[in-house]
Design an enzyme around this catalytic site. Sequence first.
Site, PDB file in Angstrom:
ATOM      1  N   THR A  18      -8.725  -3.552   7.893  1.00  0.00           N
ATOM      2  CA  THR A  18      -8.695  -2.464   6.921  1.00  0.00           C
ATOM      3  C   THR A  18      -9.841  -1.508   7.189  1.00  0.00           C
ATOM      4  O   THR A  18     -10.849  -1.876   7.799  1.00  0.00           O
ATOM      5  CB  THR A  18      -8.820  -3.004   5.474  1.00  0.00           C
ATOM      6  OG1 THR A  18      -8.596  -1.933   4.549  1.00  0.00           O
ATOM      7  CG2 THR A  18     -10.182  -3.605   5.197  1.00  0.00           C
TER       8      THR A  18
ATOM      9  N   ASP B 231      -2.551  -6.565   2.335  1.00  0.00           N
ATOM     10  CA  ASP B 231      -1.714  -5.493   1.810  1.00  0.00           C
ATOM     11  C   ASP B 231      -1.506  -5.786   0.346  1.00  0.00           C
ATOM     12  O   ASP B 231      -1.141  -6.902  -0.039  1.00  0.00           O
ATOM     13  CB  ASP B 231      -0.376  -5.376   2.548  1.00  0.00           C
ATOM     14  CG  ASP B 231       0.214  -3.991   2.316  1.00  0.00           C
ATOM     15  OD1 ASP B 231      -0.362  -3.025   2.850  1.00  0.00           O
ATOM     16  OD2 ASP B 231       1.205  -3.864   1.575  1.00  0.00           O
TER      17      ASP B 231
ATOM     18  N   LYS C 226     -13.949  -9.652 -11.665  1.00  0.00           N
ATOM     19  CA  LYS C 226     -12.756  -9.337 -10.855  1.00  0.00           C
ATOM     20  C   LYS C 226     -12.611 -10.303  -9.684  1.00  0.00           C
ATOM     21  O   LYS C 226     -11.506 -10.776  -9.394  1.00  0.00           O
ATOM     22  CB  LYS C 226     -12.834  -7.887 -10.343  1.00  0.00           C
ATOM     23  CG  LYS C 226     -11.589  -7.459  -9.589  1.00  0.00           C
ATOM     24  CD  LYS C 226     -11.634  -6.028  -9.082  1.00  0.00           C
ATOM     25  CE  LYS C 226     -10.390  -5.738  -8.249  1.00  0.00           C
ATOM     26  NZ  LYS C 226     -10.453  -4.464  -7.529  1.00  0.00           N
TER      27      LYS C 226
HETATM   28  P1  IMP Z   1      -2.843  -0.811   1.000  1.00  0.00           P
HETATM   29  O1  IMP Z   1      -4.103  -0.323   1.618  1.00  0.00           O
HETATM   30  O2  IMP Z   1      -1.609  -0.293   1.629  1.00  0.00           O
HETATM   31  O3  IMP Z   1      -2.849  -2.305   0.821  1.00  0.00           O
HETATM   32  O4  IMP Z   1      -2.795  -0.166  -0.461  1.00  0.00           O
HETATM   33  C1  IMP Z   1      -3.533  -0.675  -1.467  1.00  0.00           C
HETATM   34  C2  IMP Z   1      -3.445   0.241  -2.688  1.00  0.00           C
HETATM   35  O5  IMP Z   1      -3.059  -0.541  -3.806  1.00  0.00           O
HETATM   36  C3  IMP Z   1      -4.810   0.823  -3.010  1.00  0.00           C
HETATM   37  O6  IMP Z   1      -5.001   2.086  -2.427  1.00  0.00           O
HETATM   38  C4  IMP Z   1      -4.766   0.877  -4.523  1.00  0.00           C
HETATM   39  O7  IMP Z   1      -4.086   2.037  -4.926  1.00  0.00           O
HETATM   40  C5  IMP Z   1      -3.911  -0.340  -4.898  1.00  0.00           C
HETATM   41  N1  IMP Z   1      -4.753  -1.532  -5.058  1.00  0.00           N
HETATM   42  C6  IMP Z   1      -4.754  -2.655  -4.274  1.00  0.00           C
HETATM   43  N2  IMP Z   1      -5.660  -3.537  -4.704  1.00  0.00           N
HETATM   44  C7  IMP Z   1      -6.257  -2.973  -5.765  1.00  0.00           C
HETATM   45  C8  IMP Z   1      -7.289  -3.421  -6.617  1.00  0.00           C
HETATM   46  O8  IMP Z   1      -7.892  -4.487  -6.464  1.00  0.00           O
HETATM   47  N3  IMP Z   1      -7.616  -2.583  -7.623  1.00  0.00           N
HETATM   48  C9  IMP Z   1      -7.004  -1.387  -7.821  1.00  0.00           C
HETATM   49  N4  IMP Z   1      -6.054  -0.915  -7.039  1.00  0.00           N
HETATM   50  C10 IMP Z   1      -5.669  -1.711  -6.001  1.00  0.00           C
END
Ligand code: IMP
Length: 199
Positions: free
Chosen positions: A11, A72, A176
């Site tokens: 990431t 993800d 959290k």
């Molecule tokens: P990814 O990077 O495609 O996994 O997208 C993750 C998205 O989900 C983030 O940009 C947030 O919008 C949301 N998200 C995932 N985990 C969290 C968390 O722990 N708190 C708040 N939003 C989250």
Amino acid sequence: MQPLPRLIIATRNAHKTAEIRAMIGDHFEVLDATAFPDFPEIEETGSTFLENARLKAEGISRCVEGWVLSDDSGLEVDALGGAPGVWSSSFGGEEGNHAKNNARLLAEMTGKTQRDARFRCTMVLAKGGVEHTNFSGTVEGRIIDAVRGVLGFGYDPLFIPVGYEETFAELGDEVKNRLSHRARALAQASDFLKCNYLK
Ligand code: IMP
């Protein structure tokens, strides 16, 4: 003292890395893609958290030695049929813009009495371009009608986990990281690595 075994997180989201490091940094040297400028951008073309987590872990582990862990994750809101789901990071129209994402979520939830939601996280552990195993975690909660708190990231200011009256953005990392979707998936990944690969 022995150096800690290295774990690469697939990431560039500094918030995810910070949470993961706070949870397992005593056992692993946690690095992410920002430490490797040559790593490719992985397109998240999957339609499930698992597919996207797989793309990220397998893609990054082709470029580096050792274990790679992807995350993800996203928010599922029952009144919105599970949206934003895998599109959580671009729900507001612009990738990674948390303020726009929260504004759209608030707009979509206007007038809705059913406020149940959950964060979901899927992690894939890969090496040499091949998935080894995967883990998932969820945390149930509800969406409130105005942002509260400044801690955390993403939808944290709108999400109150079951059993609490404050949002994740008010509760902060210590709470959290005990009960989040990410903490629950990571506990399994960490146990797995410790049992199978660490001496
Ligand atoms: P990814 O990077 O495609 O996994 O997208 C993750 C998205 O989900 C983030 O940009 C947030 O919008 C949301 N998200 C995932 N985990 C969290 C968390 O722990 N708190 C708040 N939003 C989250």
